[in-house]
Design a protein around this motif. Sequence first.
Motif, PDB file in Angstrom:
ATOM      1  N   THR A  54       0.832  -1.201   0.000  1.00  0.00           N
ATOM      2  CA  THR A  54       0.000   0.000   0.000  1.00  0.00           C
ATOM      3  C   THR A  54       0.867   1.252   0.000  1.00  0.00           C
ATOM      4  O   THR A  54       2.074   1.201   0.269  1.00  0.00           O
ATOM      5  CB  THR A  54      -0.918   0.037   1.231  1.00  0.00           C
ATOM      6  N   ASP A 108       0.594   3.607   2.164  1.00  0.00           N
ATOM      7  CA  ASP A 108       0.984   3.824   3.556  1.00  0.00           C
ATOM      8  C   ASP A 108       2.257   3.055   3.893  1.00  0.00           C
ATOM      9  O   ASP A 108       3.143   3.561   4.592  1.00  0.00           O
ATOM     10  CB  ASP A 108      -0.147   3.379   4.497  1.00  0.00           C
ATOM     11  N   TRP A 109       2.327   1.824   3.399  1.00  0.00           N
ATOM     12  CA  TRP A 109       3.518   1.008   3.679  1.00  0.00           C
ATOM     13  C   TRP A 109       4.749   1.641   3.055  1.00  0.00           C
ATOM     14  O   TRP A 109       5.808   1.722   3.689  1.00  0.00           O
ATOM     15  CB  TRP A 109       3.316  -0.404   3.132  1.00  0.00           C
ATOM     16  N   GLY A 133       5.770   4.720   5.042  1.00  0.00           N
ATOM     17  CA  GLY A 133       6.393   4.325   6.299  1.00  0.00           C
ATOM     18  C   GLY A 133       7.770   3.730   6.111  1.00  0.00           C
ATOM     19  O   GLY A 133       8.687   3.975   6.901  1.00  0.00           O
ATOM     20  N   PHE A 151       2.655   4.373  10.449  1.00  0.00           N
ATOM     21  CA  PHE A 151       2.181   3.691   9.259  1.00  0.00           C
ATOM     22  C   PHE A 151       2.348   2.179   9.330  1.00  0.00           C
ATOM     23  O   PHE A 151       1.650   1.438   8.649  1.00  0.00           O
ATOM     24  CB  PHE A 151       2.894   4.229   8.018  1.00  0.00           C
ATOM     25  N   ALA A 154      -0.775   0.447  10.250  1.00  0.00           N
ATOM     26  CA  ALA A 154      -1.781   0.255   9.212  1.00  0.00           C
ATOM     27  C   ALA A 154      -1.662  -1.125   8.591  1.00  0.00           C
ATOM     28  O   ALA A 154      -2.642  -1.688   8.111  1.00  0.00           O
ATOM     29  CB  ALA A 154      -1.632   1.323   8.140  1.00  0.00           C
ATOM     30  N   THR A 179      -4.336   7.909   7.385  1.00  0.00           N
ATOM     31  CA  THR A 179      -3.624   7.312   6.272  1.00  0.00           C
ATOM     32  C   THR A 179      -2.447   8.198   5.898  1.00  0.00           C
ATOM     33  O   THR A 179      -2.251   9.280   6.464  1.00  0.00           O
ATOM     34  CB  THR A 179      -4.543   7.147   5.064  1.00  0.00           C
ATOM     35  N   ALA A 180      -1.670   7.743   4.917  1.00  0.00           N
ATOM     36  CA  ALA A 180      -0.522   8.538   4.495  1.00  0.00           C
ATOM     37  C   ALA A 180      -0.941   9.900   3.971  1.00  0.00           C
ATOM     38  O   ALA A 180      -0.334  10.926   4.292  1.00  0.00           O
ATOM     39  CB  ALA A 180       0.246   7.772   3.416  1.00  0.00           C
ATOM     40  N   TRP A 203      -1.953  12.119   6.778  1.00  0.00           N
ATOM     41  CA  TRP A 203      -0.788  12.561   7.535  1.00  0.00           C
ATOM     42  C   TRP A 203      -0.095  13.712   6.823  1.00  0.00           C
ATOM     43  O   TRP A 203       0.348  14.684   7.440  1.00  0.00           O
ATOM     44  CB  TRP A 203       0.173  11.407   7.723  1.00  0.00           C
TER      45      TRP A 203
END
Length: 308
Positions: A131, A133-134, A137, A150, A153, A163-164, A167
């Motif tokens: 994702t 977000d991953w 992070g 993150f 998540a 979420t990213a 943020w």
Amino acid sequence: LMAVHALAVHHAIEARGYGVCLFLCAVLLGQSWVVLRVGRGRDWALFGLLVFASVHAYPGSLYYVGCLNAFIAATLAWQGWTGREPASKAELARWFVANTAAGVCFRWVTSPAIPQAAGFFAEKFPTGGLTVDWLVGACVAYATGLLTLFDKAMETPAWTGPTALQWFGGGFLRFWPLALWSYVAFPILMALGLGSLWRLKEDRLPAWLLLVAVGSGIVMIAHNAFVTGLALYFWYIIFILPAVLGIEACGLVVVGRALARGMGGAGRAECRTGVLVVVSALWMFWISFPWPGSRNWDDKVGFLARQP
């Protein structure tokens, strides 16, 4: 850089294989250069030992070992085919023996645990896709060493936090040093470092090795995302950290030299050294500044930072 990187500090004090893996993978990267440039029998013996030890310390480093070995084999085969190195065929035989010995030893040592590990991954290990977000992070984790919100998540399917993108809308200004370093300064230093290595036309092998080492992490991410479907935590690609910081260190050298020339100290090694110290100190400041706002402040890294 390794001494102050929060991710390295975090795993260096844990009784797990990641800290040992960091050391072994860094040495293996250097030994890969040695076997390609020198290639004595004892160099290949040490290479095989490091291959076994790296994978035994952390089996996930198989991606790292595999990518390095593929590059070494391809380089030796190319040198032999083009006639640049007449001894490349003998070196390929040594490469094969070193890796076969390492593989046999690893299989012999770990064979009792293979059925249990296979069952665990098939039945109990969490799954998760790749994702945004991953990726956000992961960039923060390897740029600063911080495990941000993150990774939650991915760890928790019912994650309801920001979420990213959310943020970026709110947390960016609150933790601007973290964002500035992760998404501006860090990429610039990486580009400067890799560019400085690539300009060494007489020997671009260090640049290639560092690229392959970092690329092994991308291979692991892609394999988990598109083949196995298993969850991938940031620290599972910890083996790329020595290469990432190696490129970053070269970028700091470029910045230090530029500052030294700007201060009229071109050609003075002591001036450049002093500038590099200042730049490194600034680097440590930027990294340590966001620690209290990170999710793992109360964990091991924060605990060390609070000690007198």
